[in-house]
Design a protein around this motif. Structure first.
Motif, PDB file in Angstrom:
ATOM      1  N   GLU A  74      -2.179  -1.163  -4.589  1.00  0.00           N
ATOM      2  CA  GLU A  74      -2.152  -0.631  -5.953  1.00  0.00           C
ATOM      3  C   GLU A  74      -1.369  -1.494  -6.933  1.00  0.00           C
ATOM      4  O   GLU A  74      -1.566  -1.396  -8.139  1.00  0.00           O
ATOM      5  CB  GLU A  74      -1.519   0.763  -5.959  1.00  0.00           C
ATOM      6  CG  GLU A  74      -2.323   1.833  -5.253  1.00  0.00           C
ATOM      7  CD  GLU A  74      -2.040   1.908  -3.751  1.00  0.00           C
ATOM      8  OE1 GLU A  74      -1.479   0.946  -3.186  1.00  0.00           O
ATOM      9  OE2 GLU A  74      -2.402   2.939  -3.151  1.00  0.00           O
ATOM     10  N   ILE A 117      -5.975  -6.434   0.238  1.00  0.00           N
ATOM     11  CA  ILE A 117      -5.494  -6.914  -1.066  1.00  0.00           C
ATOM     12  C   ILE A 117      -4.807  -8.270  -0.940  1.00  0.00           C
ATOM     13  O   ILE A 117      -4.896  -9.110  -1.831  1.00  0.00           O
ATOM     14  CB  ILE A 117      -4.552  -5.874  -1.749  1.00  0.00           C
ATOM     15  CG1 ILE A 117      -4.250  -6.253  -3.209  1.00  0.00           C
ATOM     16  CG2 ILE A 117      -3.266  -5.710  -0.979  1.00  0.00           C
ATOM     17  CD1 ILE A 117      -5.385  -6.144  -4.163  1.00  0.00           C
ATOM     18  N   GLU A 156       4.635  -4.899   6.070  1.00  0.00           N
ATOM     19  CA  GLU A 156       5.488  -3.900   6.712  1.00  0.00           C
ATOM     20  C   GLU A 156       6.879  -4.521   6.765  1.00  0.00           C
ATOM     21  O   GLU A 156       7.034  -5.728   6.583  1.00  0.00           O
ATOM     22  CB  GLU A 156       4.976  -3.599   8.120  1.00  0.00           C
ATOM     23  CG  GLU A 156       4.904  -4.856   8.942  1.00  0.00           C
ATOM     24  CD  GLU A 156       4.443  -4.656  10.369  1.00  0.00           C
ATOM     25  OE1 GLU A 156       4.980  -3.762  11.028  1.00  0.00           O
ATOM     26  OE2 GLU A 156       3.573  -5.410  10.799  1.00  0.00           O
ATOM     27  N   TRP A 187       4.920  -5.169  -1.597  1.00  0.00           N
ATOM     28  CA  TRP A 187       3.962  -4.752  -2.620  1.00  0.00           C
ATOM     29  C   TRP A 187       2.885  -3.910  -1.976  1.00  0.00           C
ATOM     30  O   TRP A 187       3.004  -3.553  -0.804  1.00  0.00           O
ATOM     31  CB  TRP A 187       3.393  -5.965  -3.364  1.00  0.00           C
ATOM     32  CG  TRP A 187       2.658  -6.976  -2.518  1.00  0.00           C
ATOM     33  CD1 TRP A 187       3.196  -7.737  -1.517  1.00  0.00           C
ATOM     34  CD2 TRP A 187       1.273  -7.342  -2.600  1.00  0.00           C
ATOM     35  NE1 TRP A 187       2.231  -8.550  -0.977  1.00  0.00           N
ATOM     36  CE2 TRP A 187       1.052  -8.338  -1.622  1.00  0.00           C
ATOM     37  CE3 TRP A 187       0.210  -6.940  -3.426  1.00  0.00           C
ATOM     38  CZ2 TRP A 187      -0.205  -8.922  -1.442  1.00  0.00           C
ATOM     39  CZ3 TRP A 187      -1.042  -7.532  -3.246  1.00  0.00           C
ATOM     40  CH2 TRP A 187      -1.234  -8.512  -2.266  1.00  0.00           C
ATOM     41  N   THR A 193       5.624   4.700  -5.254  1.00  0.00           N
ATOM     42  CA  THR A 193       4.893   3.860  -4.292  1.00  0.00           C
ATOM     43  C   THR A 193       4.487   4.596  -3.019  1.00  0.00           C
ATOM     44  O   THR A 193       3.594   4.141  -2.306  1.00  0.00           O
ATOM     45  CB  THR A 193       5.792   2.700  -3.833  1.00  0.00           C
ATOM     46  OG1 THR A 193       6.999   3.273  -3.280  1.00  0.00           O
ATOM     47  CG2 THR A 193       6.180   1.794  -4.998  1.00  0.00           C
TER      48      THR A 193
HETATM   49  C1  WT7 Z   1       2.362  -0.582   2.122  1.00  0.00           C
HETATM   50  C2  WT7 Z   1       1.223  -1.080   1.307  1.00  0.00           C
HETATM   51  C3  WT7 Z   1       0.709  -5.515   0.160  1.00  0.00           C
HETATM   52  C4  WT7 Z   1      -0.266  -6.085   1.024  1.00  0.00           C
HETATM   53  C5  WT7 Z   1      -0.365  -5.567   2.410  1.00  0.00           C
HETATM   54  C6  WT7 Z   1      -0.279  -4.087   2.570  1.00  0.00           C
HETATM   55  C7  WT7 Z   1       4.162  -1.528   3.260  1.00  0.00           C
HETATM   56  C8  WT7 Z   1       4.076  -3.897   2.376  1.00  0.00           C
HETATM   57  C9  WT7 Z   1       6.079  -4.601   2.815  1.00  0.00           C
HETATM   58  C10 WT7 Z   1       7.325  -5.276   3.009  1.00  0.00           C
HETATM   59  C11 WT7 Z   1       8.176  -3.304   3.913  1.00  0.00           C
HETATM   60  C12 WT7 Z   1       5.981  -3.260   3.230  1.00  0.00           C
HETATM   61  C13 WT7 Z   1       4.666  -0.443   2.374  1.00  0.00           C
HETATM   62  C14 WT7 Z   1       3.588  -0.326   1.308  1.00  0.00           C
HETATM   63  N1  WT7 Z   1       4.714  -2.855   2.948  1.00  0.00           N
HETATM   64  N2  WT7 Z   1       4.874  -4.953   2.301  1.00  0.00           N
HETATM   65  N3  WT7 Z   1       7.488  -6.565   2.659  1.00  0.00           N
HETATM   66  N4  WT7 Z   1       8.344  -4.582   3.550  1.00  0.00           N
HETATM   67  N5  WT7 Z   1       7.031  -2.609   3.766  1.00  0.00           N
HETATM   68  O1  WT7 Z   1      -0.870  -3.414   1.516  1.00  0.00           O
HETATM   69  O2  WT7 Z   1      -2.238  -1.725   2.700  1.00  0.00           O
HETATM   70  O3  WT7 Z   1      -1.581  -1.401   0.304  1.00  0.00           O
HETATM   71  O4  WT7 Z   1       0.103  -1.204   2.140  1.00  0.00           O
HETATM   72  O5  WT7 Z   1       2.734  -1.566   3.077  1.00  0.00           O
HETATM   73  O6  WT7 Z   1       4.759   0.741   3.085  1.00  0.00           O
HETATM   74  O7  WT7 Z   1       3.543   0.927   0.666  1.00  0.00           O
HETATM   75  P1  WT7 Z   1      -1.229  -1.899   1.636  1.00  0.00           P
END
Ligand code: WT7
Length: 653
Positions: free
Chosen positions: A413, A306, A384, A410, A498
């Motif tokens: 979704e 995404i 992450e 984010w 989330t």
């Molecule tokens: C999950 C979503 C959004 C694009 C990449 C991943 C974790 C994402 C952070 C952040 C801590 C984060 C969450 C989330 N996550 N950004 N800045 N700090 N955790 O997208 O594969 O849909 O994964 O990534 O756990 O739920 P995704």
């Protein structure tokens, strides 16, 4: 006293949100008139073909609809509407693994998109609403293909090039795709690698929906051609006209599907809308990355995720920016590759994942100082939680203590950023996503909607629908409701959960604590433990398996499997060698079923798993063991409480 880093104001000229007062005012505006404020942005940002009648339709919640009755087109929003003022501006700057460079101006991009859109219609009979699966490397044609789909109203579903033939096949079948677009292959670390053979293998079984395959030439290696099915993009596109009218799309017409892992079952096809999605992609691009007209912006993600959709292609182009696309890897030919590119292109915003930051830190801690990185204004991270040492290195060594770090939280979704610092406004705490963006009603609550106490962990929820949110899971509305609106309520109404835990400090800063479900985060990529387990179970000698995340120095989390074998390997004198063999076999299966990104870092062969008397595996215990934490769970309800000690011994030996 915690460290707080205030934005260096001199690096910003005209940010849209200049300070926390403006942030609060905007947030209050949303709180005072939620729909009206969204509408004012939709009016300002989107070039509507026909204005919408309703801002938010909640009549069939949680299947929310935004800007219904309106018509627009995302490719028009991203390309055509800029031609009056930016036709000669670079839209995409491409750098190949081998150092090849290519620049597409907005005019050239429009021309390529139109030719490709016409080719889809004329040669492949792609119509509005048809699904096109895209299995492509990071080359400009991938962005062209996405926009060409958008131009004619076809729904793209991009599958990351690291996924296996089986994984690709599952996604093709679920989406009932009509066309697959791929490339012969591409280059990685100076060597060619192949994609087309993976498509051939995927199409061997069960993909009757696919009638044609369109192949872009990238690495020029030999590939097999199936007569009547396989066609060369480069040949076909040549003869197409470079004029193509944008298909008027309803706001809610799907723009794309993107498969992502859930806590159970197969990956789900997250469905995004046209108007709401592009509105937020553009707004967050402007707010969080402070995109100015002369900026050069680089996000290192892959279009298969995404982040690549929203922040390499759609967001930057909707904002009329110059976006860099990079085919290679950050450490080839050496750990200075990224910094050399920042210097060469005078990158202003650099956006990457903590796993890449840790890798670059480890392999080239002093590389940044060899380059002129003074063009940088904003450094982004995503995927992450970023750990404080990585944050510090990024801030000091890469940013020269002069850049704002935006830790953007984010999900696939959410379509775009949810919680993030605003670079010119937010006083930043290291490794903290800070505050919800204006318009995002993010709250940390308990299941019943009670706000959690300061410093306590709660569920990270979004309590009002927002324009770029997931619309449904393709073909599975029930799973959509259950996955996202089944856990938490506020005022008796289901709200979006989330899957992450979070906590808030006294001054309102939000820290994300990670997934609360059986999803793990490997190098910023989401992996469902159930998917990996299903693959491991395909090994003949595996009786049962449980997969958990194990803290990993570079990846954040690595994949750790507890495996119970049906029969213990024969040669007891050399058990480790036998187990090593089985581990190799299991990883080969994973590679075939999912792809190399899901390989197990480690496997513990255990006599049994900790199960309750009803047969439920107590994963929490397994997670604690692998982290070396004390077991705080009550083990007396286990069928065999002694198993915990046995497993601990095996893992720690
Ligand atoms: C999950 C979503 C959004 C694009 C990449 C991943 C974790 C994402 C952070 C952040 C801590 C984060 C969450 C989330 N996550 N950004 N800045 N700090 N955790 O997208 O594969 O849909 O994964 O990534 O756990 O739920 P995704």
């Amino acid at each position: 006293m915690e460290n707080i880093f205030n934005p260096i104001k001199s690096r910003f000229k005209e940010p849209l949100i200049k300070n926390m007062c403006e942030y609060n005012e905007l947030m209050d505006k949303f709180k005072g008139d939620y729909e009206g404020t969204w509408a004012s942005f939709a009016d300002e940002k989107i070039d509507w073909f026909k204005k919408y009648d309703t801002i938010l339709d909640e009549s069939n919640a949680p299947f929310y609809k935004w800007f219904t009755g309106g018509q627009m087109n995302v490719a028009h929003q991203c390309v055509d509407r800029h031609l009056d003022t930016k036709k000669n501006k670079a839209a995409i700057i491409f750098e190949g693994d081998n150092g090849d460079q290519q620049i597409l101006t907005y005019r050239e991009l429009a021309y390529e998109v139109n030719k490709t859109a016409n080719m889809f219609k004329n040669k492949f009979d792609v119509k509005k609403g048809d699904r096109v699966v895209v299995y492509m490397p990071m080359i400009p044609e991938a962005a062209v293909v996405m926009l060409a789909c958008a131009k004619i109203g076809a729904i793209h579903s991009i599958v990351f090039g690291g996924f296996s033939a089986e994984a690709l096949r599952d996604r093709i079948i679920d989406a009932e795709a009509k066309l697959v677009v791929t490339a012969d292959g591409a280059f990685r670390k100076g060597k060619p690698y192949m994609l087309k053979p993976v498509v051939d293998k995927a199409l061997e079984e069960g993909c009757e929906c696919v009638s044609k395959v369109c192949i872009v030439e990238r690495n020029g290696e030999d590939i097999e051609w199936v007569a009547g099915r396989d066609y060369s993009y480069n040949e076909l596109v040549k003869t197409e006209s470079s004029v193509c009218a944008a298909e008027p799309m309803d706001s809610e017409d799907p723009l794309f599907l993107l498969y992502t892992s859930g806590s159970t079952g197969k990956p789900k096809g997250v469905q995004h809308s046209s108007a709401g999605y592009i509105l937020w992609a553009q707004m967050t691009m402007e707010w969080v990355f402070d995109i100015q007209d002369n900026d050069t912006y680089w996000c290192t993600a892959d279009i298969g995720w995404i982040t690549g959709h929203t922040y390499i292609v759609y967001g930057p182009l909707a904002a009329g920016a110059t976006t860099v696309m990079f085919e290679g890897v950050p450490t080839f030919p050496d750990a200075g590759r990224c910094w050399r590119m920042v210097e060469e292109y005078k990158i202003n915003q650099f956006y990457t994942a903590p796993t890449a930051i840790r890798l670059l830190h480890k392999t080239g801690a002093h590389e940044p100082s060899k380059y002129d990185l003074s063009s940088l204004r904003i450094l982004g991270t995503v995927g992450e939680p970023i750990d404080p040492p990585a944050w510090k290195w990024y801030y000091e060594e890469v940013g020269g203590s002069q850049c704002s770090i935006v830790d953007t939280y984010w999900q696939t979704e959410t379509g775009g950023h949810m919680i993030s610092p605003l670079p010119a406004a937010t006083p930043i705490k290291p490794a903290c996503a800070t505050f919800p963006l204006p318009g995002i009603m993010a709250e940390i609550i308990e299941e019943d909607g009670t706000p959690v106490e300061i410093g306590e962990k709660g569920f990270m929820c979004v309590t009002k629908p927002w324009p770029s949110m997931i619309r449904t899971i393709w073909n599975d509305g029930e799973r959509f409701k259950k996955s996202y609106f089944g856990d938490c309520k506020k005022d008796g109404q289901p709200v979006y959960f989330t899957g992450d835990g979070a906590m808030m400090s006294e001054d309102g800063y939000i820290t994300i604590t990670g997934r609360t479900d059986d999803v793990i985060n490997v190098s910023g990529h989401r992996m469902g433990t159930a998917e990996v387990e299903a693959a491991v179970k395909k090994h003949d000698n595996v009786a049962s398996v449980a997969v958990v995340g194990k803290p990993h120095e570079i990846k954040g989390e690595g994949i750790f499997a507890y495996v119970v074998l049906k029969s213990v390997p024969s040669n007891h004198n050399d058990q480790t060698a036998d187990e090593f063999e089985v581990m190799k076999e299991i990883n080969n299966i994973i590679k075939t079923e999912i792809g190399a990104i899901a390989l197990c870092d480690d496997i513990a062969f255990v006599p049994d798993l900790p199960k309750t008397r009803s047969g439920k595996i107590m994963r929490r215990i397994l997670r604690s063991i692998v982290k070396g934490e004390a077991i705080t769970q009550d083990t007396s309800t286990l069928e065999d409480p002694s198993i915990v000690g046995k497993i601990e011994e095996i893992v720690n030996r």
